[in-house]
Design an enzyme around this catalytic site. Structure first.
Site, PDB file in Angstrom:
ATOM      1  N   ARG A 150      -5.923   4.693  -2.796  1.00 13.43           N
ATOM      2  CA  ARG A 150      -5.746   4.437  -1.371  1.00 13.43           C
ATOM      3  C   ARG A 150      -6.924   5.062  -0.627  1.00 13.43           C
ATOM      4  O   ARG A 150      -7.739   5.776  -1.205  1.00 13.43           O
ATOM      5  CB  ARG A 150      -4.430   5.067  -0.907  1.00 13.43           C
ATOM      6  CG  ARG A 150      -3.234   4.494  -1.608  1.00 13.43           C
ATOM      7  CD  ARG A 150      -2.252   3.833  -0.674  1.00 13.43           C
ATOM      8  NE  ARG A 150      -1.800   4.742   0.382  1.00 13.43           N
ATOM      9  CZ  ARG A 150      -0.521   5.006   0.620  1.00 13.43           C
ATOM     10  NH1 ARG A 150       0.410   4.484  -0.127  1.00 13.43           N
ATOM     11  NH2 ARG A 150      -0.182   5.779   1.628  1.00 13.43           N
ATOM     12  N   ASP A 195       8.343   1.715   6.778  1.00 12.75           N
ATOM     13  CA  ASP A 195       7.158   0.883   6.979  1.00 12.75           C
ATOM     14  C   ASP A 195       7.507  -0.569   7.282  1.00 12.75           C
ATOM     15  O   ASP A 195       6.652  -1.329   7.736  1.00 12.75           O
ATOM     16  CB  ASP A 195       6.312   0.867   5.690  1.00 12.75           C
ATOM     17  CG  ASP A 195       5.643   2.203   5.427  1.00 12.75           C
ATOM     18  OD1 ASP A 195       5.454   2.955   6.390  1.00 12.75           O
ATOM     19  OD2 ASP A 195       5.337   2.478   4.256  1.00 12.75           O
TER      20      ASP A 195
HETATM   21  O1  IFM Z   1       7.912   6.222   4.646  1.00 16.99           O
HETATM   22  C1  IFM Z   1       7.278   5.259   3.861  1.00 16.99           C
HETATM   23  C2  IFM Z   1       6.102   5.915   3.219  1.00 16.99           C
HETATM   24  O2  IFM Z   1       5.212   6.399   4.198  1.00 16.99           O
HETATM   25  C3  IFM Z   1       5.391   4.995   2.263  1.00 16.99           C
HETATM   26  N1  IFM Z   1       6.300   4.459   1.305  1.00 16.99           N
HETATM   27  C4  IFM Z   1       7.451   3.777   1.884  1.00 16.99           C
HETATM   28  C5  IFM Z   1       8.218   4.687   2.839  1.00 16.99           C
HETATM   29  C6  IFM Z   1       9.373   3.914   3.459  1.00 16.99           C
HETATM   30  O3  IFM Z   1       8.949   2.739   4.073  1.00 16.99           O
END
Ligand code: IFM
Length: 567
Positions: free
Chosen positions: A120, A259
């Site tokens: 990332r 997300d």
């Molecule tokens: O909270 C997020 C995280 O920042 C990245 N993975 C998924 C989680 C839930 O959507």
């Protein structure tokens, strides 16, 4: 492994697959002969690699010594908490594997992944601040370094940088208000929750160590200026208050923890509202400690008014709703055809302290009845399918997958904690077992992940592959479950002046023991449960002296301490 058995290890580069490396070498031994083989894995330019390899030309004794040093290093961390309970699954996860998983996420956050393809482009703010929580009880000095780093990635308006670049340079960073940041990181705006994760993390660190002086340490902001840690936290509260939505709850901005839920810049998330309520409780503790009386009063008034608003807007008979979209639609209410019951607002209503005991129990019972499955509780129900609003991005996932009604493992930790805070040891432990890798050794063909590390999610009951789990190792689950077990089930709850012991355990746990290093002192804690209780304190004895309740003030501790808690 089959490749070893049939002698064909192949020579393939893994492309978007689960990578697996195997090394072999053939040796012929004379009778009685011993040979040592050392495999050295790493990545360096050839000349430097040759240099390193030279150190191991005579593997014994170097390798043996280094292995011992490595073991000693791990033990020095893991030995800070050891439990011995009637559950081998619980013990192996807390003493070793969950702890190890926590160090992995602590180091990497989600910045590298075997699952998503490649690296990332930086550290996610919320993920990294959450991951720190998983190691605080084991290696607080490591946590401190990372907390400083994350505070230096807070913008001087109080918000967190959604993405902290690998090249992060405090005081010199651009922010989501700058087109350059948006273009480089792909993050178009602030997120509503990022800086709010600082509160439980900083509180856990200070309570574990007693290092209240940290509140006065001066740390730069990401873009410009610098301030004490206490002021950083005040600004995070100000950030939420400066970004309120139309009903007066924190505005959705780009997203909250989920997300896949875009309520809109002016939408309002109940999850963030609960985090904000909790943030004010923590900041009040710090303000009281600092005798900042005017600010204490300000927080008290603000929190009271805010709490009443959240109650009015979000409590829907037997559940807390998930929030409001920008256009005013209430998400997660009982009458909705899809996604009418959500997990996180129920657990967080308890964790934040906003829910009354009756509301907390009703909401958690509803979770158990509506969301729980044999592999954990799903994130919401029913999945989005035909009635997704525009911001319900989860609909792109098949039903029962990830944020669309999957068993999002990170949320299990909060559920364990919430049940434990309510004193429901049976439920807390049930949730621990349902999603625990160690409890799934005998269903590897269903779970399909290593039986010693957490995954991001398990497919939910709406999926054809119910129980199949994904995205191993780098998941926030490691830290939330660790906190749920240590603070929740084991009930080790330090505060500024000492340690509260509030275990919430299955009734059948008649006796268990904890070895804990707390602020440099050794604690051997025996918990007796002759009456098969789930929680509560009948008596607490420290070094032969009966204490008033379940609280051990630090000043009473000796170098070595015998503690007997009777439930
Ligand atoms: O909270 C997020 C995280 O920042 C990245 N993975 C998924 C989680 C839930 O959507």
């Amino acid at each position: 492994p089959e490749g070893i058995v049939c002698g064909d290890l192949g020579d393939k580069t893994s492309y978007n697959e689960n990578s697996c490396g195997a090394l072999s070498c053939k040796i012929t031994l004379k009778a009685g002969e011993t040979r040592t083989i050392a495999f050295l894995l790493g990545m360096k330019p050839s000349s430097e690699a040759a240099e390193v390899i030279r150190c191991y030309e005579n593997p014994a004794p170097t390798v043996a010594e280094e292995l011992e040093a490595l073991k000693a290093d791990w033990n020095s961390k893991l030995d800070n908490l050891k439990v011995s309970t009637p559950s081998p699954e619980f013990d192996t996860m807390i003493n070793t594997w969950n702890a190890y998983n926590c160090f992995m996420t602590f180091i990497w956050s989600r910045a590298a992944s075997f699952i998503y393809c490649g690296l990332r482009n930086g550290y996610g703010y919320r993920d990294t601040v959450q991951d720190i929580q998983g190691i605080i009880h084991l290696a607080p000095e490591m946590a401190l370094e990372k907390i400083r780093f994350m505070l230096s990635a807070q913008v001087n308006n109080g918000g967190g940088l959604p993405l902290v670049k690998f090249t992060h340079t405090p005081g010199k960073e651009d922010t989501p208000d700058d087109a350059s940041y948006v273009q480089e990181t792909g993050h178009p705006a602030y997120r509503a929750d990022d800086a709010l994760w600082l509160f439980p993390t900083v509180y856990k660190y200070i309570s574990e160590t007693g290092n209240t002086a940290f509140l006065d340490e001066v740390i730069p902001f990401a873009n410009k200026d610098e301030a004490t840690v206490y002021e950083h936290l005040k600004r995070a509260v100000a950030f939420s208050l400066d970004h309120l939505g139309p009903h007066g709850m924190p505005a959705g901005l780009y997203a909250d923890w989920n997300d896949c839920l875009r309520l809109g810049a002016n939408g309002e998330s109940s999850f963030v509202a609960l985090q904000f309520y909790y943030a004010m409780t923590i900041l009040k503790i710090f303000a009281e400690y600092k005798k900042d009386t005017e600010y204490v009063q300000y927080l008290e008034e603000t929190q009271k008014a805010f709490g009443e608003k959240v109650q009015e807007l979000c409590w829907d008979n037997d559940r807390f709703v998930r929030g409001y979209t920008e256009s005013g639609e209430r998400i997660g209410e009982a009458a909705a055809p899809e996604a009418n019951m959500w997990l996180n607002p129920q657990s967080w209503a308890v964790i934040s302290g906003l829910a009354s005991p009756e509301q907390g129990d009703a909401a958690l019972n509803n979770v158990y009845e509506r969301l729980n499955t044999k592999y954990g509780a799903i994130l919401m129900d029913p999945p989005y399918h035909a009635h997704a609003f525009d911001g319900a991005l989860a609909v792109i996932y098949n039903q029962g997958t990830k944020e669309n009604s999957g068993i999002f493992s990170q949320s299990q930790g909060w559920l364990i904690l919430a049940e434990a805070l309510r004193g429901h040891g049976e439920r807390a432990f049930t949730y621990f077992m349902e999603n625990s890798p160690a409890a799934q050794n005998d269903c590897a063909e269903i779970r399909r992940l290593e039986p010693y590390c957490y995954g991001q999610f398990t497919e939910g009951k709406a999926s054809k592959h119910f129980g199949r789990s994904h995205v191993h190792w780098l998941t926030g689950t490691a830290s939330t479950v660790m906190v749920g077990c240590v603070e929740g089930i084991l009930g080790l709850r330090p505060d500024l002046e000492g340690l509260r012991l509030s275990p919430s355990v299955p009734k059948s746990w008649k006796h268990f023991e904890i070895e804990k290093v707390f602020r440099g002192k050794q604690l051997h804690i025996s918990v007796e449960n002759p009456d098969e209780k789930e929680s509560g304190c009948c008596s607490l004895v420290l070094n032969g002296q009966k204490l008033a309740d379940n609280y051990i003030p630090e000043k009473l501790l000796q170098d070595k301490n015998e503690v007997i808690l009777t439930l």
